[in-house]
Write a protein that holds these residues in place. Structure first.
Motif, PDB file in Angstrom:
ATOM      1  N   THR A 180       0.820  -1.201   0.000  1.00  0.00           N
ATOM      2  CA  THR A 180       0.000   0.000   0.000  1.00  0.00           C
ATOM      3  C   THR A 180       0.855   1.252   0.000  1.00  0.00           C
ATOM      4  OG1 THR A 180      -0.074  -0.046   2.420  1.00  0.00           O
ATOM      5  CG2 THR A 180      -1.851  -1.158   1.250  1.00  0.00           C
ATOM      6  N   GLY A 181       0.236   2.382  -0.418  1.00  0.00           N
ATOM      7  CA  GLY A 181       0.861   3.688  -0.315  1.00  0.00           C
ATOM      8  C   GLY A 181       2.187   3.794  -1.026  1.00  0.00           C
ATOM      9  N   THR A 182       3.144   4.408  -0.333  1.00  0.00           N
ATOM     10  CA  THR A 182       4.437   4.679  -0.952  1.00  0.00           C
ATOM     11  C   THR A 182       5.180   3.402  -1.298  1.00  0.00           C
ATOM     12  OG1 THR A 182       5.432   4.876   1.251  1.00  0.00           O
ATOM     13  CG2 THR A 182       4.668   6.898   0.211  1.00  0.00           C
ATOM     14  N   ASP A 183       4.966   2.318  -0.559  1.00  0.00           N
ATOM     15  CA  ASP A 183       5.624   1.056  -0.893  1.00  0.00           C
ATOM     16  C   ASP A 183       5.169   0.557  -2.260  1.00  0.00           C
ATOM     17  OD1 ASP A 183       7.075   1.014   1.396  1.00  0.00           O
ATOM     18  OD2 ASP A 183       5.863  -0.475   2.433  1.00  0.00           O
ATOM     19  N   GLU A 194       3.998   2.419  -4.713  1.00  0.00           N
ATOM     20  CA  GLU A 194       4.542   3.321  -5.722  1.00  0.00           C
ATOM     21  C   GLU A 194       6.010   3.018  -5.990  1.00  0.00           C
ATOM     22  OE1 GLU A 194       3.868   7.142  -4.060  1.00  0.00           O
ATOM     23  OE2 GLU A 194       1.673   7.000  -4.190  1.00  0.00           O
ATOM     24  N   LEU A 195       6.755   2.760  -4.926  1.00  0.00           N
ATOM     25  CA  LEU A 195       8.175   2.455  -5.088  1.00  0.00           C
ATOM     26  C   LEU A 195       8.352   1.134  -5.820  1.00  0.00           C
ATOM     27  CD1 LEU A 195      11.079   3.281  -4.489  1.00  0.00           C
ATOM     28  CD2 LEU A 195      10.883   2.157  -2.264  1.00  0.00           C
ATOM     29  N   ARG A 218       7.780   1.712  -9.457  1.00  0.00           N
ATOM     30  CA  ARG A 218       8.885   2.427 -10.094  1.00  0.00           C
ATOM     31  C   ARG A 218      10.060   1.491 -10.344  1.00  0.00           C
ATOM     32  NH1 ARG A 218      10.561   6.795  -6.249  1.00  0.00           N
ATOM     33  NH2 ARG A 218      12.109   7.245  -7.879  1.00  0.00           N
ATOM     34  N   ARG A 222      10.491  -4.173   4.334  1.00  0.00           N
ATOM     35  CA  ARG A 222      10.015  -3.284   3.270  1.00  0.00           C
ATOM     36  C   ARG A 222      10.690  -3.614   1.943  1.00  0.00           C
ATOM     37  NH1 ARG A 222      10.285   2.824   4.090  1.00  0.00           N
ATOM     38  NH2 ARG A 222       8.943   2.709   2.251  1.00  0.00           N
TER      39      ARG A 222
END
Length: 397
Positions: free
Chosen positions: A16-19, A21-22, A25, A82
């Motif tokens: 979820t969230g920034t994880d 998105e990363l 990418r 992570r």
């Protein structure tokens, strides 16, 4: 659907969230930049080195460099839990970790945790920055890698405290490009003794160090045999305590095997996606490929292997992250992930037919990785017997 983007039946649940998105990418960088360069990178040599430098510069520019390396060493400091959520995407290409600066994680952290002041000052930050490449030399030729006690490479301490190192090692990854090698050597006793093994950190520029030959693995470059002919090693380049090699090596191996499992899952997922795309796009005289039960069987068995292996790998991640003993979990994960990569890639090749054997897909390289995975980092038999002994020992207790 591409082999490393979007969603598919075989994939893990979404972070979820920034994880998330990363992860996306990282997947996009590997898909768009690393995968197209794989033929050059697989071949090795100057062209591969130049291509890798370009990819590393691109990863730094994209803000994706050294994600799991400690912040104090110049990395981005993602903890293992992570990093595990994006390691599959990074590892979908065998060259992803080197291109994104994650490959030095084992060497940099090992030197940082167990090195003295001079080792810590000289090497870990340069490894993290990509200015220096390291390798790890453990196995002597003609000596089973599963039994390090038989190591005959020897380091003799001199009156001034320095060491003189002599012996050979083989299947040392990337030794020809490395500026630094950590060597398992006997500092006391005789081959076969259960004690007396130490780790020495050796610059490859030292007189007496020699690259003997390349050892292609099923045609792929990257493994080497190296020699130490009375190489002088400074006294402060002993890693950890004298005779304490196996404790450090065990710590390194548990983390290293788990990281490899995550990357093998990424490559197995890539093979699965390629197989499903082929099934959906191919029609023969007897109808769509996906309408054949034997083809559906390949898809089912491959999905079952992926879904069954992934929890084992993440259980190992969780135990290592919590500082708990993970010998059983890592052993299970290593055998399962290696088998899954080989099984799923084999099925994908079968579905592709002759096209799966040639240069137009990554499947031959993925299959090569899967087959070697069942030997390197400890053969299946080692992990099977080690896990069984631990489990049975628990019942005796």
């Amino acid at each position: 659907m591409t082999e490393s983007g979007g969603s598919a039946a075989g994939r893990p649940s979404e972070p979820t969230g920034t994880d998330a998105e990363l992860r996306d990418r990282v997947a996009e960088f590997v898909r768009k930049h690393v995968m197209p360069r794989e033929p050059v990178l697989d071949a090795g040599g100057p062209a591969a080195a130049a291509a890798l430098r370009e990819l590393q510069a691109g990863a730094k520019e994209a803000g994706l460099w050294a994600l799991p390396l400690p912040a104090e060493l110049g990395g981005q400091g993602l903890d293992l839990a992570r990093y595990a959520r994006l390691a599959e995407a990074e590892g979908a290409s065998d060259h992803g970790p080197a291109a994104l600066g994650s490959a030095p994680l084992l060497d940099a952290t090992m030197l940082w945790r167990h090195g003295g002041d001079r080792i810590r000052a000289l090497y870990p930050r340069r490894l993290t920055a990509g200015e220096l490449r390291a390798c790890y030399a453990m196995t002597d030729p003609e000596t089973p890698g599963t039994d390090p006690h038989l190591t005959s490479t020897r380091a003799t301490q001199q009156p001034d405290g320095s060491w003189t190192l002599s012996g050979r090692k083989w299947f040392t990854s990337h030794a020809a490009e490395a500026g630094l090698v950590t060597v398992l050597a006997r500092t006391d006793g005789q081959p076969g003794d259960r004690t007396g093994l130490s780790l020495l950190v050796v610059p490859t520029s030292a007189p007496g160090f020699r690259v003997v030959r390349e050892l292609p693995v099923l045609g792929a470059a990257g493994q080497w045999e190296i020699e130490f002919d009375r190489v002088r090693v400074d006294a402060d380049h002993l890693l950890g305590e004298r005779g304490g090699a196996l404790a450090i090596a065990g710590e390194r191996l548990q983390l290293g095997r788990t990281l490899r499992c995550l990357r093998w899952l990424g490559q197995a997922q890539r093979a699965f996606d390629l197989m499903c795309e082929r099934v959906n796009s191919r029609t023969g005289s007897r109808g769509p490929l996906g309408s054949h039960q034997l083809v559906q069987g390949h898809v089912f068995e491959s999905l079952l292997a992926l879904r069954g292996t992934r929890p084992l790998v993440h259980e190992a991640v969780a135990r290592i992250s919590a500082g708990q003993d993970a010998h059983v979990e890592v052993g299970l994960a290593k055998v399962a992930a290696a088998r899954t990569l080989q099984q799923v890639t084999d099925a994908a090749i079968q579905i592709h037919g002759a096209a799966g054997l040639g240069p137009d897909t990554p499947l031959p390289a993925l299959y090569r990785t899967g087959r070697t995975a069942r030997i390197l980092d400890g053969p299946d038999e080692l992990h099977i017997t080690a896990v069984a002994r631990r489990v049975l020992g628990g019942y005796k207790a």
